[in-house]
Scaffold this motif. Sequence first.
Motif, PDB file in Angstrom:
ATOM      1  N   ARG A 135      -3.935   2.378   6.402  1.00  0.00           N
ATOM      2  CA  ARG A 135      -3.125   2.893   5.304  1.00  0.00           C
ATOM      3  C   ARG A 135      -1.642   2.701   5.595  1.00  0.00           C
ATOM      4  O   ARG A 135      -0.876   2.280   4.729  1.00  0.00           O
ATOM      5  CB  ARG A 135      -3.440   4.389   5.115  1.00  0.00           C
ATOM      6  N   MET A 136      -1.237   2.992   6.851  1.00  0.00           N
ATOM      7  CA  MET A 136       0.169   2.830   7.216  1.00  0.00           C
ATOM      8  C   MET A 136       0.590   1.358   7.142  1.00  0.00           C
ATOM      9  O   MET A 136       1.667   1.028   6.661  1.00  0.00           O
ATOM     10  CB  MET A 136       0.394   3.391   8.631  1.00  0.00           C
ATOM     11  N   ASP A 152       7.354  -5.157  -0.176  1.00  0.00           N
ATOM     12  CA  ASP A 152       7.165  -5.745  -1.505  1.00  0.00           C
ATOM     13  C   ASP A 152       8.115  -5.143  -2.530  1.00  0.00           C
ATOM     14  O   ASP A 152       8.741  -5.848  -3.309  1.00  0.00           O
ATOM     15  CB  ASP A 152       5.745  -5.417  -2.002  1.00  0.00           C
ATOM     16  N   ASN A 153       8.164  -3.826  -2.580  1.00  0.00           N
ATOM     17  CA  ASN A 153       8.874  -3.147  -3.669  1.00  0.00           C
ATOM     18  C   ASN A 153       9.217  -1.724  -3.228  1.00  0.00           C
ATOM     19  O   ASN A 153       8.423  -0.804  -3.362  1.00  0.00           O
ATOM     20  CB  ASN A 153       7.967  -3.130  -4.914  1.00  0.00           C
ATOM     21  N   LEU A 180       0.619 -14.794   0.687  1.00  0.00           N
ATOM     22  CA  LEU A 180       0.386 -13.632   1.561  1.00  0.00           C
ATOM     23  C   LEU A 180      -0.829 -12.833   1.123  1.00  0.00           C
ATOM     24  O   LEU A 180      -0.970 -12.518  -0.035  1.00  0.00           O
ATOM     25  CB  LEU A 180       1.625 -12.733   1.552  1.00  0.00           C
ATOM     26  N   GLU A 219      -4.746   2.049  -3.658  1.00  0.00           N
ATOM     27  CA  GLU A 219      -4.665   2.875  -2.440  1.00  0.00           C
ATOM     28  C   GLU A 219      -3.258   3.419  -2.236  1.00  0.00           C
ATOM     29  O   GLU A 219      -3.069   4.575  -1.840  1.00  0.00           O
ATOM     30  CB  GLU A 219      -5.030   2.045  -1.213  1.00  0.00           C
ATOM     31  N   MET A 220      -2.261   2.577  -2.505  1.00  0.00           N
ATOM     32  CA  MET A 220      -0.881   3.034  -2.335  1.00  0.00           C
ATOM     33  C   MET A 220      -0.547   4.124  -3.348  1.00  0.00           C
ATOM     34  O   MET A 220       0.206   5.040  -3.050  1.00  0.00           O
ATOM     35  CB  MET A 220       0.088   1.853  -2.487  1.00  0.00           C
ATOM     36  N   ILE A 225       5.115   7.174  -1.062  1.00  0.00           N
ATOM     37  CA  ILE A 225       4.994   6.670   0.316  1.00  0.00           C
ATOM     38  C   ILE A 225       6.185   7.189   1.123  1.00  0.00           C
ATOM     39  O   ILE A 225       7.323   7.059   0.699  1.00  0.00           O
ATOM     40  CB  ILE A 225       4.957   5.122   0.313  1.00  0.00           C
ATOM     41  N   TYR A 229      -1.575   7.304  -1.842  1.00  0.00           N
ATOM     42  CA  TYR A 229      -1.160   7.465  -0.444  1.00  0.00           C
ATOM     43  C   TYR A 229      -1.096   8.926  -0.004  1.00  0.00           C
ATOM     44  O   TYR A 229      -1.504   9.282   1.094  1.00  0.00           O
ATOM     45  CB  TYR A 229       0.203   6.808  -0.213  1.00  0.00           C
ATOM     46  N   LEU A 230      -0.587   9.763  -0.904  1.00  0.00           N
ATOM     47  CA  LEU A 230      -0.386  11.172  -0.525  1.00  0.00           C
ATOM     48  C   LEU A 230      -1.652  12.008  -0.617  1.00  0.00           C
ATOM     49  O   LEU A 230      -1.662  13.167  -0.213  1.00  0.00           O
ATOM     50  CB  LEU A 230       0.688  11.803  -1.420  1.00  0.00           C
ATOM     51  N   PHE A 260       2.824  -3.786  -6.650  1.00  0.00           N
ATOM     52  CA  PHE A 260       3.151  -4.420  -5.377  1.00  0.00           C
ATOM     53  C   PHE A 260       2.532  -5.812  -5.402  1.00  0.00           C
ATOM     54  O   PHE A 260       1.318  -5.951  -5.244  1.00  0.00           O
ATOM     55  CB  PHE A 260       2.582  -3.614  -4.212  1.00  0.00           C
ATOM     56  N   PRO A 261       3.347  -6.859  -5.624  1.00  0.00           N
ATOM     57  CA  PRO A 261       2.772  -8.182  -5.918  1.00  0.00           C
ATOM     58  C   PRO A 261       1.908  -8.767  -4.796  1.00  0.00           C
ATOM     59  O   PRO A 261       0.900  -9.410  -5.070  1.00  0.00           O
ATOM     60  CB  PRO A 261       3.991  -9.058  -6.193  1.00  0.00           C
ATOM     61  N   SER A 262       2.262  -8.546  -3.534  1.00  0.00           N
ATOM     62  CA  SER A 262       1.484  -9.212  -2.489  1.00  0.00           C
ATOM     63  C   SER A 262       0.267  -8.383  -2.074  1.00  0.00           C
ATOM     64  O   SER A 262      -0.581  -8.850  -1.326  1.00  0.00           O
ATOM     65  CB  SER A 262       2.373  -9.556  -1.290  1.00  0.00           C
ATOM     66  N   LEU A 263       0.171  -7.164  -2.570  1.00  0.00           N
ATOM     67  CA  LEU A 263      -1.006  -6.346  -2.272  1.00  0.00           C
ATOM     68  C   LEU A 263      -2.095  -6.621  -3.309  1.00  0.00           C
ATOM     69  O   LEU A 263      -1.793  -6.895  -4.473  1.00  0.00           O
ATOM     70  CB  LEU A 263      -0.635  -4.860  -2.279  1.00  0.00           C
ATOM     71  N   LYS A 323      -0.672  -0.982   5.260  1.00  0.00           N
ATOM     72  CA  LYS A 323      -0.550  -1.368   3.852  1.00  0.00           C
ATOM     73  C   LYS A 323       0.726  -0.795   3.257  1.00  0.00           C
ATOM     74  O   LYS A 323       1.382  -1.441   2.439  1.00  0.00           O
ATOM     75  CB  LYS A 323      -1.763  -0.881   3.067  1.00  0.00           C
ATOM     76  N   ALA A 324       1.081   0.427   3.675  1.00  0.00           N
ATOM     77  CA  ALA A 324       2.317   1.028   3.170  1.00  0.00           C
ATOM     78  C   ALA A 324       3.534   0.207   3.615  1.00  0.00           C
ATOM     79  O   ALA A 324       4.507   0.075   2.881  1.00  0.00           O
ATOM     80  CB  ALA A 324       2.448   2.467   3.656  1.00  0.00           C
ATOM     81  N   ARG A 337       3.554  -3.060   4.060  1.00  0.00           N
ATOM     82  CA  ARG A 337       3.608  -4.229   3.167  1.00  0.00           C
ATOM     83  C   ARG A 337       4.095  -3.803   1.792  1.00  0.00           C
ATOM     84  O   ARG A 337       4.856  -4.526   1.136  1.00  0.00           O
ATOM     85  CB  ARG A 337       2.229  -4.878   3.088  1.00  0.00           C
ATOM     86  N   ALA A 338       3.653  -2.642   1.337  1.00  0.00           N
ATOM     87  CA  ALA A 338       4.069  -2.167   0.018  1.00  0.00           C
ATOM     88  C   ALA A 338       5.585  -1.962  -0.008  1.00  0.00           C
ATOM     89  O   ALA A 338       6.263  -2.359  -0.951  1.00  0.00           O
ATOM     90  CB  ALA A 338       3.350  -0.863  -0.330  1.00  0.00           C
ATOM     91  N   ALA A 362       7.434   1.971  -3.980  1.00  0.00           N
ATOM     92  CA  ALA A 362       6.858   2.704  -2.851  1.00  0.00           C
ATOM     93  C   ALA A 362       7.311   4.166  -2.895  1.00  0.00           C
ATOM     94  O   ALA A 362       6.509   5.080  -2.706  1.00  0.00           O
ATOM     95  CB  ALA A 362       7.266   2.048  -1.534  1.00  0.00           C
TER      96      ALA A 362
END
Lengths: 239, 289
Positions: free
Chosen positions: B165-166, B175-176, B289, A105-106, B185, A109-110, A95-98, B168-169, B171-172, B180
Amino acid sequence: MSSSTTTLLDAQDIYGGYGGADILKGTNLRANADEIVVIVGPNGAGKSTAMKAIFGLVKVRTGKVLFQGEDITNAKPEQMVRRGIAYVPQEQNVFPSLTVQENLEMGGYLMTGDLKPRMEKVYDLFPKLAERRRQPAGLMSGGERQLVAMGRALMVDPKLLMLDEPTAGLSPKLIDETFERIKQINAQGIGVLMVEQNAKQALAIASRGYVLATGANRHEDTGPNLLADPEVAEMFLGG
Amino acid sequence: MNDILQILIYGMVLGSVLSMGAIGVSMIFGILRFAHFAHGDFMTLGAYIGLTFIGVMGLSPWFALPAAMVGMAVVAVVIDQLLYRRIRRTQPVILLISSFGMALILRSLIQLIWGSENQTYASGIQFPWRLDVLGGLRIKPDHVWIVLISLGLVAGVHLFLTRTRMGKAMRAMSDNMDLALVSGIPAERVIIVTWIIGGALAAAAGVFLGIDTRLHPVMGWTTLLPVFAAAILGGIGRPYGAIVGGMIIGISMEMSTLFISAAYKPAVAFAIMVMMLIFRPQGIFKGTL
Ligand SMILES: Nc1ncnc2c1ncn2[C@@H]1O[C@H](COP(=O)(O)OP(=O)(O)OP(=O)(O)O)[C@@H](O)[C@H]1O
Ligand SMILES: [Mg+2]
């Protein structure tokens, strides 16, 4: 052929594709928890498609995907993750902007509970990422991005790690380093199934290898045997 | 000098309204990949929901604001589940045209329910504060509140997007999307949260517009163009850019009245939008960003 432990992944006679004609025409792949399994083959052979089919991103028309003996054919990616399969796509795998940390963290997520210990494990494996945890992944070099991508996948404590060309576009030095890390990951008891263009080096560390062509198995053997096979060498390893 | 300061204040008020709309447009575009043409009418509906709370419960507009935001968040989720969710997997242009249809439906409903004549939240005139230090500059308390609450809401969205977390998800996903999904996600849940935020902020934009001017069934529709301009200026899919984009568009529109007729205000927004699309389609904050 080694089959010391139970079979983690068993893809049997897969046919399927993107809606048009089948890309996969009878693909068979197996991987055990203690193995590094490498898929090689010419461009357009269907290597990436096979990975996506296993992970439920490409529809399997006929055939079966078993994970730890259970049928997971065409299951949703979320289910795959929950069962312990992590997948790193060939392209656009961060994820480039993260930031690096947010990418991790992503990946988790689960997961319920504290992500910190998992993250620390990833940072231990890839110390370079620890230094850059606050940097957006999009601003990193190709090699660092591959580490972020692998780190993201490792956040779920997978049983099987699927990597699609993890060394693509890396310098020779980074390629060596990446293969070292993959061996390290495998040594922790995580099965690795990876597609590789740097076939010679990849087969050298592989427990087993598959040669895929036009969506079907062409050869299957131990890494060293495939490397020694003159036909394979001529076809795919540049002589 | 005094005139310019006065107009700057009007520009910031308009900029706040535009920002509230633009954040939603920008997030919806980033996550659902379509330009949401009904967003102006979301603003209108939010303003009228506020009017009902004021009329029925006798609330002041400032207390009706949170009620309108909650109401509009619910409406946005319901519309998504009834209409947009069913066509999620089709081409973006189909979603865009459907949102255009939704805009017309909402506007007709608003006319049916609340009538088509102008309405206002409060009767009576508000006395502005006079700032003698600044040469008798006049500032309406309402205007100050609009700008402050907008800044607060933007800060809240920022914290949500960077700390939870939500968030960031979200934004994720913008992003892509594919990655995700691969990461597990839950896309549908993220989409619902996107509508909640987008709908609530649209209602805030509508209520602010209602406080600043008056209510009318096309108030949001006529604001949609500058809202889109603000979103594009801020960089589509980048909520933080939206406040800067909103302020630039709002202030430019008000400043233009010094030189040309006020009737051309939307044309100013349009001109900035077209120039951005030609010269800097990524928005002013490319890569930061
Ligand atoms: N998203 C897609 N939609 C339709 N066809 C696709 C898609 N992705 C790949 N294909 C087609 O499927 C075939 C196999 O592609 P795939 O990406 O699996 O090959 P590969 O072996 O991974 O090649 P490479 O070594 O270049 O990565 C190709 O003919 C390709 O054109
Ligand atoms: Mg490939």
